[in-house]
Design an enzyme around this catalytic site. Structure first.
Site, mmCIF file in Angstrom:
data_model
loop_
_atom_site.group_PDB
_atom_site.id
_atom_site.type_symbol
_atom_site.label_atom_id
_atom_site.label_comp_id
_atom_site.label_asym_id
_atom_site.label_seq_id
_atom_site.Cartn_x
_atom_site.Cartn_y
_atom_site.Cartn_z
ATOM 1 N N LYS A 128 1.061 -1.782 -7.503
ATOM 2 C CA LYS A 128 0.085 -1.922 -6.419
ATOM 3 C C LYS A 128 0.655 -2.740 -5.259
ATOM 4 O O LYS A 128 0.300 -2.526 -4.098
ATOM 5 C CB LYS A 128 -1.206 -2.528 -6.954
ATOM 6 C CG LYS A 128 -1.963 -1.593 -7.897
ATOM 7 C CD LYS A 128 -2.261 -0.247 -7.232
ATOM 8 C CE LYS A 128 -3.070 0.682 -8.123
ATOM 9 N NZ LYS A 128 -3.420 1.956 -7.453
ATOM 10 N N TYR A 146 1.550 -2.596 -13.585
ATOM 11 C CA TYR A 146 0.455 -2.236 -12.668
ATOM 12 C C TYR A 146 0.496 -3.103 -11.419
ATOM 13 O O TYR A 146 0.400 -2.598 -10.288
ATOM 14 C CB TYR A 146 -0.881 -2.397 -13.391
ATOM 15 C CG TYR A 146 -2.078 -2.105 -12.512
ATOM 16 C CD1 TYR A 146 -2.463 -0.793 -12.248
ATOM 17 C CD2 TYR A 146 -2.823 -3.138 -11.955
ATOM 18 C CE1 TYR A 146 -3.557 -0.525 -11.433
ATOM 19 C CE2 TYR A 146 -3.918 -2.880 -11.153
ATOM 20 C CZ TYR A 146 -4.287 -1.573 -10.894
ATOM 21 O OH TYR A 146 -5.370 -1.301 -10.086
#
Length: 203
Positions: free
Chosen positions: A112, A108
């Site tokens: 991002k 994750y």
């Protein structure tokens, strides 16, 4: 206009953008928001082969949705906006684009960080065509995704007390307000920026 689709499917993304751009004779696509995202609380660096396989599957899914999906939306929206010389595209990154999560979420966090760079690189490329590209980077928000990651009320309370100066979780509407501003004429000279909405987490 909200559109639900598989953001990893290039043809589906192009079709959705075309539909939004031609939904009526009086309307055309002026703003596109890439807001689909997934997150898994998985340790990616492990010595257990079974866990390693699961972590790799999580990485593939997370990059497909968060990075490929954002790229495809940027590409499709730019194709209809750039010839007109105007438009706004907003991505959704995270505070994880600036600092690693406090629990193991390597896939994750990496995704991002990639969304942040996609936003900045697209802003440089599309600026000469009159298309602005910005992003919003939410902190810890009170969302179903946060609950799905296993954060109970006690854990969230401890996080708020130790990490968030404003003393509360953020709300979805507060992120939407940032997106609305970035898409408005009031932000007409703003491009290539990630606006952090985190209650002071990164301060």
């Amino acid at each position: 206009m909200a559109v639900e689709l598989d953001v990893t499917d290039a043809a589906a993304v192009r079709a959705a953008v075309t539909a939004a751009d031609t939904c009526s004779a009086a309307r055309r696509l002026t703003t596109a928001v890439a807001c689909a995202g997934v997150a898994r609380r998985t340790a990616a660096l492990t010595l257990d082969a079974r866990d390693a396989d699961a972590a790799l599957a999580d990485l593939d899914l997370t990059l497909a949705v968060n990075v490929r999906g954002t790229f495809l939306l940027l590409q499709a929206a730019a194709a209809v906006m750039a010839p007109r010389g105007e438009g706004s595209i907003v991505t959704v990154a995270s505070t994880s684009a600036f600092t690693a999560s406090s629990t193991p979420m390597l896939a994750y966090d990496a995704s991002k960080g990639a969304v942040k760079m996609l936003t900045q690189a697209a802003a440089r490329e599309l600026g000469p065509h009159g298309v602005r590209v910005n992003g919003v980077a939410p902190g810890t928000m009170d969302t179903p995704l946060m609950r799905a990651l296993g954060a109970d009320d006690a854990a969230l309370s401890r996080m708020v007390q130790s990490r968030i100066p404003l003393g509360r979780l953020g709300g979805v509407s507060e992120v939407a307000e940032v997106v609305a501003w970035l898409s408005s004429p009031q932000a007409s000279y703003v491009t290539g920026q990630l606006v952090v909405a985190d209650g002071g987490w990164l301060a």
